[in-house]
Write a protein that holds these residues in place. Structure first.
Motif, PDB file in Angstrom:
ATOM      1  N   TYR A  18       0.837  -1.203   0.000  1.00 33.68           N
ATOM      2  CA  TYR A  18       0.000   0.000   0.000  1.00 33.68           C
ATOM      3  C   TYR A  18       0.875   1.258   0.000  1.00 33.68           C
ATOM      4  CZ  TYR A  18      -3.116   3.519   2.117  1.00 33.68           C
ATOM      5  OH  TYR A  18      -3.813   4.659   2.397  1.00 33.68           O
ATOM      6  N   SER A  19       1.869   1.291   0.929  1.00 30.83           N
ATOM      7  CA  SER A  19       2.733   2.471   1.022  1.00 30.83           C
ATOM      8  C   SER A  19       3.506   2.682  -0.274  1.00 30.83           C
ATOM      9  CB  SER A  19       3.726   2.326   2.169  1.00 30.83           C
ATOM     10  OG  SER A  19       3.072   1.922   3.328  1.00 30.83           O
ATOM     11  N   LEU A  20       4.008   1.570  -0.842  1.00 30.51           N
ATOM     12  CA  LEU A  20       4.790   1.665  -2.075  1.00 30.51           C
ATOM     13  C   LEU A  20       3.971   2.330  -3.179  1.00 30.51           C
ATOM     14  CD1 LEU A  20       7.348   0.741  -3.700  1.00 30.51           C
ATOM     15  CD2 LEU A  20       6.020  -1.259  -4.346  1.00 30.51           C
ATOM     16  N   VAL A  21       2.733   1.857  -3.379  1.00 34.70           N
ATOM     17  CA  VAL A  21       1.904   2.400  -4.449  1.00 34.70           C
ATOM     18  C   VAL A  21       1.529   3.858  -4.155  1.00 34.70           C
ATOM     19  CG1 VAL A  21      -0.327   2.182  -5.596  1.00 34.70           C
ATOM     20  CG2 VAL A  21       1.042   0.187  -5.189  1.00 34.70           C
ATOM     21  N   MET A  22       1.278   4.173  -2.864  1.00 33.14           N
ATOM     22  CA  MET A  22       0.975   5.564  -2.507  1.00 33.14           C
ATOM     23  C   MET A  22       2.116   6.483  -2.926  1.00 33.14           C
ATOM     24  SD  MET A  22      -1.925   6.011  -0.811  1.00 33.14           S
ATOM     25  CE  MET A  22      -1.873   7.253   0.466  1.00 33.14           C
ATOM     26  N   VAL A  23       3.378   6.078  -2.610  1.00 37.31           N
ATOM     27  CA  VAL A  23       4.524   6.941  -2.898  1.00 37.31           C
ATOM     28  C   VAL A  23       4.737   7.057  -4.409  1.00 37.31           C
ATOM     29  CG1 VAL A  23       7.006   7.172  -2.631  1.00 37.31           C
ATOM     30  CG2 VAL A  23       5.601   6.536  -0.679  1.00 37.31           C
ATOM     31  N   ILE A  24       4.632   5.926  -5.128  1.00 39.84           N
ATOM     32  CA  ILE A  24       4.810   5.963  -6.590  1.00 39.84           C
ATOM     33  C   ILE A  24       3.779   6.898  -7.221  1.00 39.84           C
ATOM     34  CG2 ILE A  24       4.615   4.631  -8.715  1.00 39.84           C
ATOM     35  CD1 ILE A  24       5.659   2.237  -7.280  1.00 39.84           C
ATOM     36  N   PHE A  25       2.514   6.742  -6.781  1.00 37.33           N
ATOM     37  CA  PHE A  25       1.444   7.531  -7.385  1.00 37.33           C
ATOM     38  C   PHE A  25       1.602   9.014  -7.045  1.00 37.33           C
ATOM     39  CE2 PHE A  25      -3.186   8.731  -7.659  1.00 37.33           C
ATOM     40  CZ  PHE A  25      -3.272   8.559  -9.026  1.00 37.33           C
ATOM     41  N   ALA A  26       2.061   9.304  -5.813  1.00 35.96           N
ATOM     42  CA  ALA A  26       2.287  10.698  -5.443  1.00 35.96           C
ATOM     43  C   ALA A  26       3.365  11.309  -6.332  1.00 35.96           C
ATOM     44  CB  ALA A  26       2.678  10.800  -3.976  1.00 35.96           C
ATOM     45  N   GLY A  27       4.406  10.512  -6.624  1.00 35.86           N
ATOM     46  CA  GLY A  27       5.450  11.002  -7.515  1.00 35.86           C
ATOM     47  C   GLY A  27       4.900  11.319  -8.892  1.00 35.86           C
ATOM     48  N   LEU A  28       4.053  10.422  -9.407  1.00 36.18           N
ATOM     49  CA  LEU A  28       3.443  10.648 -10.727  1.00 36.18           C
ATOM     50  C   LEU A  28       2.593  11.917 -10.710  1.00 36.18           C
ATOM     51  CD1 LEU A  28       2.372   7.025 -11.615  1.00 36.18           C
ATOM     52  CD2 LEU A  28       4.004   8.407 -12.857  1.00 36.18           C
ATOM     53  N   ARG A  29       1.838  12.098  -9.589  1.00 37.51           N
ATOM     54  CA  ARG A  29       0.930  13.249  -9.561  1.00 37.51           C
ATOM     55  C   ARG A  29       1.686  14.564  -9.415  1.00 37.51           C
ATOM     56  NH1 ARG A  29      -4.532  12.288  -6.258  1.00 37.51           N
ATOM     57  NH2 ARG A  29      -5.306  13.996  -7.502  1.00 37.51           N
ATOM     58  N   GLU A  30       2.868  14.518  -8.761  1.00 41.68           N
ATOM     59  CA  GLU A  30       3.654  15.749  -8.671  1.00 41.68           C
ATOM     60  C   GLU A  30       4.073  16.207 -10.057  1.00 41.68           C
ATOM     61  OE1 GLU A  30       6.903  15.629  -5.972  1.00 41.68           O
ATOM     62  OE2 GLU A  30       5.609  15.905  -4.217  1.00 41.68           O
ATOM     63  N   ARG A  31       4.411  15.237 -10.913  1.00 44.79           N
ATOM     64  CA  ARG A  31       4.769  15.591 -12.291  1.00 44.79           C
ATOM     65  C   ARG A  31       3.535  16.011 -13.066  1.00 44.79           C
ATOM     66  NH1 ARG A  31      10.010  13.924 -13.544  1.00 44.79           N
ATOM     67  NH2 ARG A  31       9.647  15.013 -15.508  1.00 44.79           N
ATOM     68  N   LEU A  32       2.423  15.336 -12.796  1.00 45.64           N
ATOM     69  CA  LEU A  32       1.178  15.587 -13.513  1.00 45.64           C
ATOM     70  C   LEU A  32       0.677  17.004 -13.249  1.00 45.64           C
ATOM     71  CD1 LEU A  32      -0.389  13.626 -15.256  1.00 45.64           C
ATOM     72  CD2 LEU A  32      -1.858  13.146 -13.319  1.00 45.64           C
ATOM     73  N   ALA A  33       0.970  17.524 -12.035  1.00 45.85           N
ATOM     74  CA  ALA A  33       0.495  18.856 -11.674  1.00 45.85           C
ATOM     75  C   ALA A  33       1.058  19.911 -12.612  1.00 45.85           C
ATOM     76  CB  ALA A  33       0.876  19.168 -10.237  1.00 45.85           C
ATOM     77  N   LEU A  34       2.222  19.617 -13.210  1.00 50.26           N
ATOM     78  CA  LEU A  34       2.853  20.601 -14.100  1.00 50.26           C
ATOM     79  C   LEU A  34       2.471  20.377 -15.556  1.00 50.26           C
ATOM     80  CD1 LEU A  34       6.395  20.335 -12.515  1.00 50.26           C
ATOM     81  CD2 LEU A  34       4.656  22.057 -12.040  1.00 50.26           C
ATOM     82  N   ALA A  35       1.805  19.259 -15.851  1.00 49.87           N
ATOM     83  CA  ALA A  35       1.519  18.922 -17.241  1.00 49.87           C
ATOM     84  C   ALA A  35       0.244  19.627 -17.711  1.00 49.87           C
ATOM     85  CB  ALA A  35       1.334  17.412 -17.384  1.00 49.87           C
ATOM     86  N   PRO A  36       0.218  20.008 -18.995  1.00 51.56           N
ATOM     87  CA  PRO A  36      -1.003  20.636 -19.518  1.00 51.56           C
ATOM     88  C   PRO A  36      -2.069  19.583 -19.801  1.00 51.56           C
ATOM     89  CG  PRO A  36       0.662  20.513 -21.221  1.00 51.56           C
ATOM     90  CD  PRO A  36       1.275  19.911 -20.001  1.00 51.56           C
ATOM     91  N   VAL A  37      -3.030  19.453 -18.882  1.00 55.50           N
ATOM     92  CA  VAL A  37      -4.085  18.447 -19.009  1.00 55.50           C
ATOM     93  C   VAL A  37      -5.323  19.136 -19.570  1.00 55.50           C
ATOM     94  CG1 VAL A  37      -5.537  16.852 -17.697  1.00 55.50           C
ATOM     95  CG2 VAL A  37      -3.152  17.177 -17.065  1.00 55.50           C
ATOM     96  N   PRO A  38      -6.059  18.478 -20.519  1.00 50.59           N
ATOM     97  CA  PRO A  38      -7.308  19.085 -21.017  1.00 50.59           C
ATOM     98  C   PRO A  38      -8.238  19.424 -19.848  1.00 50.59           C
ATOM     99  CG  PRO A  38      -6.784  17.117 -22.252  1.00 50.59           C
ATOM    100  CD  PRO A  38      -5.755  17.228 -21.178  1.00 50.59           C
ATOM    101  N   ARG A  39      -8.977  20.529 -19.983  1.00 57.54           N
ATOM    102  CA  ARG A  39      -9.739  21.057 -18.856  1.00 57.54           C
ATOM    103  C   ARG A  39     -10.707  20.035 -18.273  1.00 57.54           C
ATOM    104  NH1 ARG A  39     -13.351  25.131 -16.817  1.00 57.54           N
ATOM    105  NH2 ARG A  39     -15.004  24.842 -18.327  1.00 57.54           N
TER     106      ARG A  39
END
Lengths: 193, 224
Positions: free
Chosen positions: A144-165
């Motif tokens: 559980y912790s492993l997936v939480m940390v991996i996903f948080a890392g992905l979302r930190e990058r995602l926050a900077l990406a231009p996502v369709p509205r």
């Protein structure tokens, strides 16, 4: 010894709590916006899952099963979990006030994290002995912790990406989680535990 | 007064839908939507728990003090879940076997608890019951929709085994839309659950946008 190791790998990676069993998804989507909160949440949840699984095992084996009180299982387990969460809260506040500050509101909410109740109920169904069930609970929560940390890392990058509205926020999160789940399916076949 | 009730119904079923707008109760949403039938059954079980526990909480709202309300709510929900669990085991055994672990897990579903805290704790009995029921039915609609998409894409059927799980009367619902070997297995496996849920949230936003409503960009992020 070997079967314990295989069982732990199975619980952590193959049948991952979040990505294969779909437990604890609210915290998975809720507190993974930053890596450090995700890691703290993973740590606290690991502690709660391990402690409450041990307590639930004892309650099930010495109280519910001998007296035929199986129908009280849901109510009893949720009470045990709520107490374990309270205990964790007190411990974390004593041991690490800074972590306590960081987790804040999320600590009491571990009670309604279905990963905790889910792992405890899975253990009842699997009829394992005390050592095996403690190891299973610990390995599951590490996964559980492993997936939480991996996903948080992905979302930190995602926050900077231009996502369709229309996709901004949770929808793109779900789609990323879907890709992550596909990646974790690569582990199936290592172990059947 | 009638207007207030209409609002509660519309809020529960669509505007403030538990899954697509508030993003609560995600675990059964993903796990129990491998077919439309499973999603429908899971939704109805949750709706029964929500309606009953909203009614109870509203009835006792003056007796429950602020400090102990969360444990009281959880115990009320846990009791209702135990009742549903035993009832389904007795009368809908096939469905009970399919849903398995996720019936007791309704206790730790955030949606019932969120509605108790946000609505039932402050409302009279009738609106509280209606809110619990409609939020539960909205949850059922969402789960059935996700289940239908996954089932059609994954195995080409719709409401397969409905007669087995709910009784022979529901035989007419079982459809086969695509040939048996056309399905994309991934849609039934875990990744499909995330993917379809994400896409359906976008579809709801699109429909709301078409209707000229303000779309909600954030879900209930603070709920763990």
């Amino acid at each position: 010894m070997k079967e314990y190791a295989l069982m732990m790998i199975g619980a952590a990676l193959v049948n991952n709590v979040i990505l294969a069993r779909f437990l604890g998804l609210c915290s998975f989507m809720g507190v993974t916006t930053r890596i450090d909160t995700a890691a703290g949440m993973g740590l606290a949840t690991t502690f709660v899952i391990t402690v409450s699984s041990m307590a639930d095992w004892a309650v099930q084996t010495y109280l519910l099963a001998p007296y035929g009180l199986g129908f009280l299982r849901t109510v009893t387990f949720i009470l045990v979990i709520a107490s374990a969460v309270q205990f964790t809260e007190l411990t974390v506040r004593k041991v690490s006030p800074s972590l306590f500050q960081m987790l804040g509101i999320y600590l009491p909410l571990i009670t309604t994290n279905c990963a905790v109740l889910g792992v405890a109920l899975l253990l009842v169904e699997s009829h394992m002995n005390f050592l095996a069930s403690t190891l299973f609970a610990f390995a599951s929560s590490l996964g559980y912790s492993l997936v939480m940390v991996i996903f948080a890392g992905l979302r930190e990058r995602l926050a900077l990406a231009p996502v369709p509205r229309l996709f901004a926020g949770p929808p793109i999160g779900f789609i990323v989680a879907s890709l992550l789940a596909m990646a974790f399916m690569g582990f199936s076949g290592i172990s059947t535990g | 007064m009638a207007n207030a009730y209409t609002n509660i119904v519309r809020d529960g079923l669509w505007d403030n839908n538990g899954v697509f707008s508030m993003l609560l109760g995600m675990c059964p949403t993903m796990a129990m939507t491998t077919s439309a039938t499973n999603g429908f059954g899971m939704g109805l079980a949750t709706a029964a728990v929500m309606a009953a526990s909203s009614l109870l909480v509203a009835a006792f709202r003056n007796a429950i003090t602020q400090e102990v309300r969360i444990p009281v709510f959880i115990l009320i929900v846990a009791t209702m879940v135990t009742l549903v669990d035993l009832a389904m085991n007795a009368w809908m055994h096939e469905l009970y076997k399919v849903l398995g672990l996720f019936i007791p897990l309704i206790v730790s579903n955030c949606l019932p608890l969120a509605r108790l805290e946000a609505f039932a704790a402050k409302a009279p009995i009738v609106p509280a019951f209606l809110d619990g029921l409609c939020m539960g039915l909205g949850f059922t609609i969402a789960l059935t929709a996700i289940g239908a998409v996954r089932e059609i894409a994954g195995s080409g059927t719709l409401f397969a085994d409905a007669s087995l799980l709910f009784g022979p009367f529901f035989k007419f619902m079982e459809l086969r839309l695509l040939p048996a070997d056309m399905g994309v297995l991934m849609m039934i496996l875990p990744p499909g659950g995330f993917l379809v849920t994400g896409l359906l949230v976008v579809v709801k936003r699109l429909l709301d946008l078409r209707a000229g409503k303000e779309i909600q960009m954030s879900g209930a992020h603070a709920v763990a």
